[in-house]
Write an enzyme that holds these catalytic residues in place. Structure first.
Site, PDB file in Angstrom:
ATOM      1  N   GLN A 230     107.757  61.488  58.101  1.00 21.61           N
ATOM      2  CA  GLN A 230     107.175  62.647  58.791  1.00 21.61           C
ATOM      3  C   GLN A 230     105.864  63.186  58.383  1.00 21.61           C
ATOM      4  O   GLN A 230     105.581  62.043  57.211  1.00 21.61           O
ATOM      5  CB  GLN A 230     108.147  63.864  57.925  1.00 21.61           C
ATOM      6  CG  GLN A 230     109.667  64.035  58.277  1.00 21.61           C
ATOM      7  CD  GLN A 230     110.108  65.319  57.775  1.00 21.61           C
ATOM      8  OE1 GLN A 230     109.896  65.555  56.619  1.00 21.61           O
ATOM      9  NE2 GLN A 230     111.017  66.049  58.775  1.00 21.61           N
TER      10      GLN A 230
ATOM     11  N   HIS B  44     106.240  74.959  52.967  1.00 22.81           N
ATOM     12  CA  HIS B  44     106.728  73.565  53.721  1.00 22.81           C
ATOM     13  C   HIS B  44     106.351  73.544  55.063  1.00 22.81           C
ATOM     14  O   HIS B  44     106.571  74.393  55.938  1.00 22.81           O
ATOM     15  CB  HIS B  44     108.236  73.403  53.751  1.00 22.81           C
ATOM     16  CG  HIS B  44     108.841  73.566  52.397  1.00 22.81           C
ATOM     17  ND1 HIS B  44     109.203  72.481  51.428  1.00 22.81           N
ATOM     18  CD2 HIS B  44     108.919  74.617  51.654  1.00 22.81           C
ATOM     19  CE1 HIS B  44     109.828  72.864  50.468  1.00 22.81           C
ATOM     20  NE2 HIS B  44     109.507  74.168  50.331  1.00 22.81           N
TER      21      HIS B  44
END
Length: 724
Positions: free
Chosen positions: A469, A599
């Site tokens: 990611q 996040h």
């Protein structure tokens, strides 16, 4: 029916509402599009009729009349009880501020819609009363605010598909005598499914006509959706012959309000709400069948899952099927065979092998994000792949996510491969004393992640076990939250504009299963809401679908074929810094303060974004991202040496270039290059050798024009810089 709340990773449409069965959430995962997966689907035989199958008539004769009788008894009791309540006058406030008069326990949303216009009454599928989804036929219980939704809204569409799942369940139960399990609209937001237990029968496309005929019968009967509330004992009695439903009921919280719905012969455990009746479903089709495990656990019963789609008219169904056919042509698993981008091997299921040309695309994506990190103040870190389980116990993942982790023993201690980077980044933050002057601290990580998906859930690059990611975590002060959230939203907007995506925003709020206290959650949700409002793009609330550690902003992107996917994520977290006891020196040096953690990911999974982009561009990569930017095609052997020199100059300038030195004709070379999706085809013959030029052809255009090598390189640089 119960909803699977896992956010589906495969290419899809993510929509989790409305939910089924009860007012409190229960996290149930069914295999297939769930995190736990299942088994490969049963293959159809296109030349055969549906296999002979003797349905359990004795079961149907025993349970259907019993359930209907119990339902009608309770419904009549509740109707009589409601009629005895005082029909006090109430005020119903519409979105435009107009107020309608009504009677408590008597007036329904349908009554209000009918008073406004016949058209609204004919098209309204579901209501929202004081923010709660509400059946059109359910009486108001006091003064309230009312909203009405048709199929063209998220609320109306999801309710429509939720109700269609009941029609599917009714058809399956009546046709096969199966034990129904769960059947929501999908988390993709493009249809619905129903799981059932059929013994040894495996469903496939051969059965679809039979199922669709049963569904048409239910639609033609204009079956009303009726609702009752039941006690736990009543629910257990109604569904006593179906141990799947009994298990669901027994797992409900003690204070759960249990509701049951009926349409025709189907009586089902369901939270609702539903459309008024089955006649709204003018177009219905089965899409596929697959195997599933009950509760997504491979040691449990093997089920059959049937997926379906429905619309209020045949035209939309026809358009949807045409879109599916179009998407099949550009499935990333098929395009890679032509472009040699990646492959999977059974010796490492769910873990992709990227070939050189595929790796080029991945590296370009990472370089693109890294260039933005440089401009936006991010610092890249590298972190370990495995940690002692103590880390995950501290973070809360051991209690909430362990079943999705690869866990193993090292030196008689339990370790796990990391499924996400956030706990490791907490260790980085905490490894020395931090000052308020360092905040916001933006840590980015492209490290490899692993998640333990069952084999049946794996799907190309869109659901894998090993992935990367463009993960980052921002540690900041509470006073910096709004600006940081806005900065991430602008980052996402910039990247998606480059890709040619549009996107929608939703604020997902506190789920039932969460860490921390409600006051902190309310503070976090308010901060996100303020940032969204200042960002200026319209957004919606997605109730109770936040992460267990904090609220989040869900970003839904739309590709060139109109499909939508969830890629980027943006989550605010007050919990993890507290669990790791993170702190920094405040401006008042005598005080320590707790940072807030954000996040965020823009691409999300690089593998998944690769698949989405490949299909979005239909295999025709833009120049800046292309693994085959140019090919030089000499007309004959006489111009071959010059072709090699041209190739070397372009290569030295930093572009992906090949040369075709085969003895094929130039027309054949050009055609092969077009089929291979080279962005530019540079033809050189004796004339070009003499002038030091090349004949430039664009991939999908047959015309060619002469340019110098310097002009070609400048063109390439301009297109790269402008992301063309």
């Amino acid at each position: 029916m119960l909803f699977s709340f896992w956010r589906r990773l495969p290419i899809s449409l993510p929509r989790p509402t409305p939910h089924c069965s009860f007012r409190r959430r229960l996290s149930l995962f069914a295999m297939g599009d769930s995190p736990a997966g299942g088994k490969p689907k049963t293959k159809p035989n296109p030349t055969s009729a549906p296999p002979a199958f003797v349905k359990d008539e004795e079961y149907l004769q025993r349970v259907v009349p019993k359930r209907i009788a119990m339902f009608e008894t309770i419904l009549n009791e509740q109707t009589l009880s409601r009629l005895q309540l005082s029909p006090d006058p109430i005020k119903i406030t519409l979105p435009d501020g107009n107020v309608k008069e009504g009677k408590k326990w008597n007036t329904t949303p349908f009554d209000v819609a009918k008073e406004i216009s016949k058209s609204l009454a004919a098209n309204a599928l579901i209501a929202k009363v004081d923010g709660v989804l509400w059946d059109m036929s359910r009486p108001f219980e006091g003064d309230c605010k009312l909203e009405l939704f048709n199929f063209d809204t998220d609320e109306g569409r999801d309710t429509f598909w939720h109700s269609s799942a009941h029609i599917l369940g009714e058809s399956l139960e009546q046709a096969y005598g199966c034990r129904l399990c769960i059947g929501p609209c999908t988390t993709r937001g493009d249809g619905f499914y129903y799981d059932g237990f059929y013994g040894d029968l495996g469903l496939n496309e051969d059965h679809f006509k039979h199922i669709e005929a049963a569904a048409k019968k239910a639609v033609d009967e204009k079956q009303s959706f009726q609702r009752i509330e039941v006690t736990r004992n009543q629910a257990l009695d109604i569904f006593s012959e179906n141990h799947f439903k009994v298990e669901i009921i027994n797992d409900l919280p003690e204070d759960a309000t249990i509701t049951v719905y009926r349409c025709g012969p189907l009586v089902d455990l369901c939270r609702g709400p539903h459309i008024p009746n089955s006649s709204f479903i003018k177009a219905f089709s089965c899409l596929k069948a697959s195997s599933a495990y009950w509760r997504a656990k491979k040691e449990r019963e093997s089920l059959q899952r049937v997926y379906g789609i429905s619309f209020p008219d045949q035209k939309r169904l026809k358009e949807y099927k045409a879109m599916l056919e179009e998407a099949k042509k550009y499935d990333h698993r098929e395009l890679t065979k032509k472009q040699e981008l990646f492959f999977f091997h059974p010796l490492s299921p769910g873990s992709c092998f990227f070939l050189p040309h595929g790796a080029r695309v991945c590296n370009k994506l990472l370089e693109f994000i890294r260039s933005q990190y440089w401009k936006r103040g991010y610092e890249e870190v590298w972190s370990p792949n495995m940690y002692n389980m103590q880390l995950w116990e501290t973070s809360g993942h051991a209690a909430n996510y362990k079943e999705n982790m690869f866990v193993f023993e090292v030196d008689k201690q339990e370790f796990g491969l990391k499924p996400m980077n956030c706990p490791g980044h907490c260790l980085i933050f905490d490894h020395r004393v931090r000052s308020y002057r360092e905040l916001p601290l933006r840590l980015a990580d492209f490290g490899v992640l692993h998640r333990n998906e069952l084999s049946g859930a794996l799907s190309g690059l869109t659901r894998v076990r090993r992935f990367q990611q463009d993960d980052a975590h921002i540690f900041c002060k509470e006073s910096q939250i709004k600006d940081e959230i806005k900065g991430v939203l602008e980052f996402i907007s910039y990247v998606y504009k480059v890709f040619g995506f549009t996107f929608d925003l939703k604020l997902s709020t506190r789920p039932e299963k969460y860490l921390g206290d409600i006051v902190t959650w309310d503070k976090a949700e308010a901060a996100l809401e303020e940032a969204l409002n200042e960002f200026g793009k319209p957004w919606k609330i997605n109730e109770a679908d936040g992460a267990f550690y904090g609220p989040k902003i869900d970003i839904t992107v739309f590709d060139a074929m109109g499909r939508d996917f969830q890629c980027a994520t943006l989550q605010l977290d007050f919990q993890l810094p507290a669990r790791f006891n993170l702190s920094y020196s405040a401006e008042d040096e005598t005080k320590r303060e707790r940072p807030v953690m954000i996040h965020r990911a823009v691409l999300g999974s690089v593998e998944r974004m690769f698949a989405i982009l490949l299909e979005h561009y239909k295999g025709k990569w833009p120049f800046w991202l292309s693994p085959r930017q140019a090919i030089v095609c000499p007309v004959s052997e006489k111009s071959q040496q010059y072709a090699l020199e041209v190739r070397d100059r372009i290569h030295d300038a930093g572009f992906y270039v090949d040369v075709d030195t085969t003895d094929r004709t130039i027309n054949k070379k050009v055609r092969e290059a077009q089929m291979a999706q080279y962005n530019y085809i540079l033809v050189v013959g004796e004339k070009e050798v003499g002038t030091g030029q090349v004949a430039v052809r664009v991939r999908d255009i047959n015309d060619a024009n002469l340019q110098s090598i310097d002009d070609v390189l400048n063109r390439f640089k301009d297109e790269t810089a402008s992301f063309k």
